[in-house]
Design a protein around this motif. Structure first.
Motif, PDB file in Angstrom:
ATOM      1  N   GLY A   2      -4.128  -3.537   4.440  1.00  0.00           N
ATOM      2  CA  GLY A   2      -2.840  -2.898   4.206  1.00  0.00           C
ATOM      3  C   GLY A   2      -2.983  -1.942   3.033  1.00  0.00           C
ATOM      4  O   GLY A   2      -3.908  -2.076   2.230  1.00  0.00           O
ATOM      5  N   GLN A   3      -2.091  -1.000   2.929  1.00  0.00           N
ATOM      6  CA  GLN A   3      -2.201  -0.063   1.813  1.00  0.00           C
ATOM      7  C   GLN A   3      -0.843   0.456   1.350  1.00  0.00           C
ATOM      8  O   GLN A   3       0.117   0.482   2.113  1.00  0.00           O
ATOM      9  CB  GLN A   3      -3.105   1.111   2.168  1.00  0.00           C
ATOM     10  N   ASN A   4      -0.806   0.794   0.092  1.00  0.00           N
ATOM     11  CA  ASN A   4       0.338   1.505  -0.490  1.00  0.00           C
ATOM     12  C   ASN A   4      -0.161   2.792  -1.097  1.00  0.00           C
ATOM     13  O   ASN A   4      -1.244   2.827  -1.682  1.00  0.00           O
ATOM     14  CB  ASN A   4       0.981   0.700  -1.626  1.00  0.00           C
ATOM     15  N   ARG A   5       0.628   3.833  -0.929  1.00  0.00           N
ATOM     16  CA  ARG A   5       0.364   5.075  -1.661  1.00  0.00           C
ATOM     17  C   ARG A   5       1.627   5.422  -2.423  1.00  0.00           C
ATOM     18  O   ARG A   5       2.720   5.396  -1.854  1.00  0.00           O
ATOM     19  CB  ARG A   5      -0.014   6.198  -0.705  1.00  0.00           C
ATOM     20  N   LEU A   6       1.460   5.695  -3.695  1.00  0.00           N
ATOM     21  CA  LEU A   6       2.609   5.997  -4.547  1.00  0.00           C
ATOM     22  C   LEU A   6       2.334   7.214  -5.405  1.00  0.00           C
ATOM     23  O   LEU A   6       1.179   7.593  -5.611  1.00  0.00           O
ATOM     24  CB  LEU A   6       2.919   4.822  -5.493  1.00  0.00           C
ATOM     25  N   GLU A   7       3.424   7.766  -5.914  1.00  0.00           N
ATOM     26  CA  GLU A   7       3.297   8.837  -6.893  1.00  0.00           C
ATOM     27  C   GLU A   7       4.003   8.393  -8.165  1.00  0.00           C
ATOM     28  O   GLU A   7       5.128   7.904  -8.107  1.00  0.00           O
ATOM     29  CB  GLU A   7       3.958  10.102  -6.350  1.00  0.00           C
TER      30      GLU A   7
END
Ligand SMILES: [Zn+2]
Length: 419
Positions: free
Chosen positions: A212-217
């Protein structure tokens, strides 16, 4: 059975290299969704399929399918395949190997029919290059192509719907691509695209889950000021706060087994040598096979960003760009693959895939599983991408044993599709 796996493997590699020549760019491989080069690719792969007595079709989103019938008609089928599109300046094996290898697997049966049919599938779109959305091909099979996606435009203003039409297909027939209830499962051979199997000296990996993955700024806001007149203790330096946090990201990932976390982009404003940065923007990409471990690590990194900011008089705001849970591969198929790997004389290495794959999309509806092939140097998405001849031969042998096991398994044949 055609026992000469080495000879077949040699042909597989030669075919992958040949497909790499069908490109939108001169001097490199770039074959995006429904490009003219994809027509040439289809023509070539279709000719191989037809030679083996497979019936070839292309569905409404451009997925190429070759069907090899079962012993008796009306019996279920399995899907074996991967994707035929590439990134720009691609190698010859990412995705393509899984399709070419599936055709070779049918070849290795030497005309022998199994209790299930085999649908070899070459997905039209996995990389997301042309429309900025990945998995268009496999999404069609699980009924996840909506009007919003069909209306999306590429850099030339051509919509997905128009691209489908230009390729000679009919977008109104997309629903016909949806998986029917006679599909027992999906199997995908793919290069690992990483260094793990090579570091262990193992040719084949058994994928247990796709991470699973999260991408954030993250936005760090401090105070822009003069680099010469502002004493160190009176600064609110957004860039220094971001930098401290980036090192914290690396530290946490290093001490948490299985976590990979990356800050791959950052920008500081106003961006001058003699000005303290008042704004800094950084992205975070964090992945793990366990959703819980990933979520806990992410929460900790957000806490750290806030506490680093608070100590420095810098406010921190963040927003989520992508949140995707891990996808488990089918435990039964995974077990059968591990046995087949062993029978082909290799030690199966169970691992998680750090990258997304079509198998992850199909797993929403049908049992799905993946076999990784060692990637020399861990190099992928680059013309230097390669495979070892012996590994491809082992993958074919493993595939043959797998088909035999599945064909003899009442548990497998008795399964019905969840679609
Ligand atoms: Zn791929």
């Amino acid at each position: 059975m055609n026992g000469n796996y080495a000879m077949l493997a040699e042909a597989v590699i030669a075919r992958c290299r040949k497909l790499a020549s069908f490109s939108e760019d001169a001097g490199g491989t770039r074959r995006t969704f429904l490009s003219a080069a994809m027509h040439d690719c289809h023509r070539e792969v279709s000719s191989w399929m037809k030679t083996l007595g497979m019936s070839v079709s292309v569905d409404a989103v451009g997925n190429l399918r070759g069907f090899y019938p079962a012993i008796s008609p009306g019996t279920p089928r399995i899907l074996i395949g991967s994707h035929l599109d590439t990134v720009p300046n691609a190698g010859a094996f990412d995705g393509i190997l899984g399709v070419v290898l599936a055709v070779a697997l049918v070849d290795s049966l030497d005309g022998q029919k199994l209790p299930f049919g085999i649908d070899v599938i070459g997905f039209s779109e996995e990389e997301g290059v042309r429309f900025g959305v990945p998995f268009i091909g496999s999404r069609a099979l699980v009924g996840r192509l909506d009007e919003e996606l069909l209306g999306r435009k590429d850099e030339h203003g051509i919509s997905v719907r128009k691209a489908i039409q230009d390729f000679g297909l009919n977008a109104n027939e997309i629903s016909e691509a949806v998986l029917r209830d006679d599909v027992l499962g999906y199997i995908e051979f793919h290069i690992e695209q990483g260094p793990v199997l090579e570091s262990l000296g193992r040719p084949l990996g058994v994928v247990e889950a796709i991470v699973g993955q999260n991408r954030l700024e993250f936005n760090f806001s401090g105070q822009t000021n003069h680099a010469g007149t502002t004493p160190m203790n009176l600064r609110r330096d957004a860039l220094a706060a971001a930098a401290e946090w980036i090192v914290a990201v690396e530290n946490l990932a290093q001490r948490t087994p299985g976590i990979v976390a990356t800050v791959g982009f950052m920008e500081a404003k106003p961006g001058a040598t003699n000005v303290i940065a008042g704004e800094a923007r950084a992205t975070l990409d964090i992945r793990h096979a366990s959703d819980r471990t990933r979520t806990e690590a992410l929460d900790e990194l957000i806490r750290q960003a806030e506490s680093i900011g608070a100590r420095r008089g810098v406010t921190v705001k963040w927003r989520t760009l992508l949140a995707q849970n891990a996808v488990a591969m089918d435990p039964f198929l995974t077990e059968q693959i591990a046995h087949a790997v062993q029978k082909s004389g290799c030690v199966p290495h169970r691992m998680a895939s750090g990258a997304g794959h079509d198998a992850m999309i199909l797993a929403e509806k049908i049992p799905a599983a993946m076999i990784f092939l060692r990637t020399p140097g861990g190099i992928s998405h680059d013309p230097a991408e390669s495979v070892h001849l012996d590994d491809v031969a082992k993958a074919l042998e493993c595939g043959y044993h797998l088909l035999a096991r599945l064909g003899a398994s009442q548990e497998f044949l008795g399964r019905t599709c969840r679609a």
